[in-house]
Write an enzyme that holds these catalytic residues in place. Sequence first.
Site, mmCIF file in Angstrom:
data_model
loop_
_atom_site.group_PDB
_atom_site.id
_atom_site.type_symbol
_atom_site.label_atom_id
_atom_site.label_comp_id
_atom_site.label_asym_id
_atom_site.label_seq_id
_atom_site.Cartn_x
_atom_site.Cartn_y
_atom_site.Cartn_z
ATOM 1 N N LYS A 11 -20.153 44.794 35.639
ATOM 2 C CA LYS A 11 -18.800 44.228 35.577
ATOM 3 C C LYS A 11 -17.737 45.317 35.390
ATOM 4 O O LYS A 11 -18.063 46.464 35.035
ATOM 5 C CB LYS A 11 -18.748 43.187 34.452
ATOM 6 C CG LYS A 11 -19.668 41.970 34.714
ATOM 7 C CD LYS A 11 -19.495 40.896 33.644
ATOM 8 C CE LYS A 11 -20.404 39.702 33.930
ATOM 9 N NZ LYS A 11 -20.215 38.616 32.930
ATOM 10 N N TYR A 51 -17.353 32.269 40.132
ATOM 11 C CA TYR A 51 -17.534 31.598 38.844
ATOM 12 C C TYR A 51 -17.016 30.153 38.865
ATOM 13 O O TYR A 51 -16.672 29.604 37.817
ATOM 14 C CB TYR A 51 -16.865 32.403 37.727
ATOM 15 C CG TYR A 51 -17.694 33.593 37.261
ATOM 16 C CD1 TYR A 51 -18.902 33.402 36.580
ATOM 17 C CD2 TYR A 51 -17.306 34.901 37.491
ATOM 18 C CE1 TYR A 51 -19.674 34.468 36.150
ATOM 19 C CE2 TYR A 51 -18.073 35.983 37.059
ATOM 20 C CZ TYR A 51 -19.261 35.754 36.387
ATOM 21 O OH TYR A 51 -20.031 36.811 35.953
ATOM 22 N N ASN A 114 -18.732 41.690 29.145
ATOM 23 C CA ASN A 114 -20.106 41.855 28.662
ATOM 24 C C ASN A 114 -21.007 42.636 29.621
ATOM 25 O O ASN A 114 -22.210 42.408 29.694
ATOM 26 C CB ASN A 114 -20.707 40.502 28.262
ATOM 27 C CG ASN A 114 -20.757 39.518 29.420
ATOM 28 O OD1 ASN A 114 -20.385 39.857 30.530
ATOM 29 N ND2 ASN A 114 -21.231 38.324 29.148
ATOM 30 N N HIS A 117 -23.752 40.898 34.849
ATOM 31 C CA HIS A 117 -24.082 39.510 35.192
ATOM 32 C C HIS A 117 -25.561 39.452 35.542
ATOM 33 O O HIS A 117 -26.106 40.401 36.102
ATOM 34 C CB HIS A 117 -23.256 39.062 36.408
ATOM 35 C CG HIS A 117 -23.777 37.805 37.054
ATOM 36 N ND1 HIS A 117 -23.519 36.558 36.551
ATOM 37 C CD2 HIS A 117 -24.584 37.617 38.137
ATOM 38 C CE1 HIS A 117 -24.118 35.647 37.312
ATOM 39 N NE2 HIS A 117 -24.773 36.265 38.280
ATOM 40 N N GLU A 128 -25.857 33.790 45.174
ATOM 41 C CA GLU A 128 -25.009 34.905 44.732
ATOM 42 C C GLU A 128 -25.289 36.164 45.544
ATOM 43 O O GLU A 128 -24.358 36.897 45.903
ATOM 44 C CB GLU A 128 -25.252 35.156 43.239
ATOM 45 C CG GLU A 128 -24.735 34.007 42.375
ATOM 46 C CD GLU A 128 -25.201 34.053 40.932
ATOM 47 O OE1 GLU A 128 -24.834 33.150 40.162
ATOM 48 O OE2 GLU A 128 -25.944 34.996 40.553
HETATM 49 P P1 ATP Z 1 -23.287 35.767 33.563
HETATM 50 O O1 ATP Z 1 -23.270 34.469 34.334
HETATM 51 O O2 ATP Z 1 -22.058 36.627 33.802
HETATM 52 O O3 ATP Z 1 -24.571 36.516 33.724
HETATM 53 P P2 ATP Z 1 -24.108 34.360 31.238
HETATM 54 O O4 ATP Z 1 -24.987 33.593 32.168
HETATM 55 O O5 ATP Z 1 -24.759 35.078 30.094
HETATM 56 O O6 ATP Z 1 -23.232 35.410 32.012
HETATM 57 P P3 ATP Z 1 -22.230 32.183 31.337
HETATM 58 O O7 ATP Z 1 -22.269 31.065 30.389
HETATM 59 O O8 ATP Z 1 -22.749 31.976 32.731
HETATM 60 O O9 ATP Z 1 -22.977 33.412 30.644
HETATM 61 O O10 ATP Z 1 -20.737 32.712 31.409
HETATM 62 C C1 ATP Z 1 -20.281 33.504 32.508
HETATM 63 C C2 ATP Z 1 -19.382 34.595 31.986
HETATM 64 O O11 ATP Z 1 -18.202 33.997 31.468
HETATM 65 C C3 ATP Z 1 -19.948 35.404 30.803
HETATM 66 O O12 ATP Z 1 -20.798 36.439 31.189
HETATM 67 C C4 ATP Z 1 -18.682 35.931 30.192
HETATM 68 O O13 ATP Z 1 -18.176 37.040 30.947
HETATM 69 C C5 ATP Z 1 -17.748 34.756 30.347
HETATM 70 N N1 ATP Z 1 -17.780 33.881 29.170
HETATM 71 C C6 ATP Z 1 -18.759 33.006 28.820
HETATM 72 N N2 ATP Z 1 -18.466 32.372 27.673
HETATM 73 C C7 ATP Z 1 -17.256 32.852 27.292
HETATM 74 C C8 ATP Z 1 -16.379 32.596 26.202
HETATM 75 N N3 ATP Z 1 -16.683 31.712 25.248
HETATM 76 N N4 ATP Z 1 -15.207 33.289 26.138
HETATM 77 C C9 ATP Z 1 -14.874 34.187 27.090
HETATM 78 N N5 ATP Z 1 -15.643 34.470 28.170
HETATM 79 C C10 ATP Z 1 -16.813 33.819 28.265
HETATM 80 MG MG MG Z 2 -24.279 32.682 33.920
#
Ligand code: ATP
Ligand code: MG
Length: 139
Positions: A11, A51, A114, A117, A128
């Site tokens: 990211k 997203y 974070n 992804h 994706e």
């Molecule tokens: P990713 O899909 O990016 O691998 P993930 O599967 O661990 O992450 P998801 O629940 O799919 O988590 O959320 C997608 C992304 O949205 C997260 O990686 C983060 O960047 C962002 N995100 C998720 N929860 C929050 C939150 N509470 N506040 C801010 N950003 C968030």
């Molecule tokens: Mg996710």
Amino acid sequence: MKTNRTFTMIKPDAVANGHIGAILDHITKAGFKIVALKYTALSAQKAGEFYAVHSERGFYADLVSFMSSGPIVAAILEKDNAIADFRTLIGATDPSKADKGTIRNLFAKSIEANAVHGSDSDENAEIEGSFFFSAFEKF
Ligand code: ATP
Ligand code: MG
């Protein structure tokens, strides 16, 4: 459909902080083969599409803005049990809860920024991966 593949992005935060090389090193040392790799950027529109599943969440606008704030690295990875093993390698969404030694523990600063992804299912890995790569770019 191949079920031994996952899709990842490094990211904008991790790219800006100079972690591309270290993160790719973690990934390949964990046994993942790189099937496709690209240094690129998401427009706000493309980040919103990627997203879209989160479009009703309160953090969606910030997430789209963050994900289009700078270049990213996109990759398709191959390994037995790729989806689950990669999510173990990257750790919890919130880096403060990510296990020690995971990519998010080592390189991420916040729940939004974070570092990486990881796909959450075989079906989404395929969708994706195809969002970023044509058949000619997968090896
Ligand atoms: P990713 O899909 O990016 O691998 P993930 O599967 O661990 O992450 P998801 O629940 O799919 O988590 O959320 C997608 C992304 O949205 C997260 O990686 C983060 O960047 C962002 N995100 C998720 N929860 C929050 C939150 N509470 N506040 C801010 N950003 C968030
Ligand atoms: Mg996710």
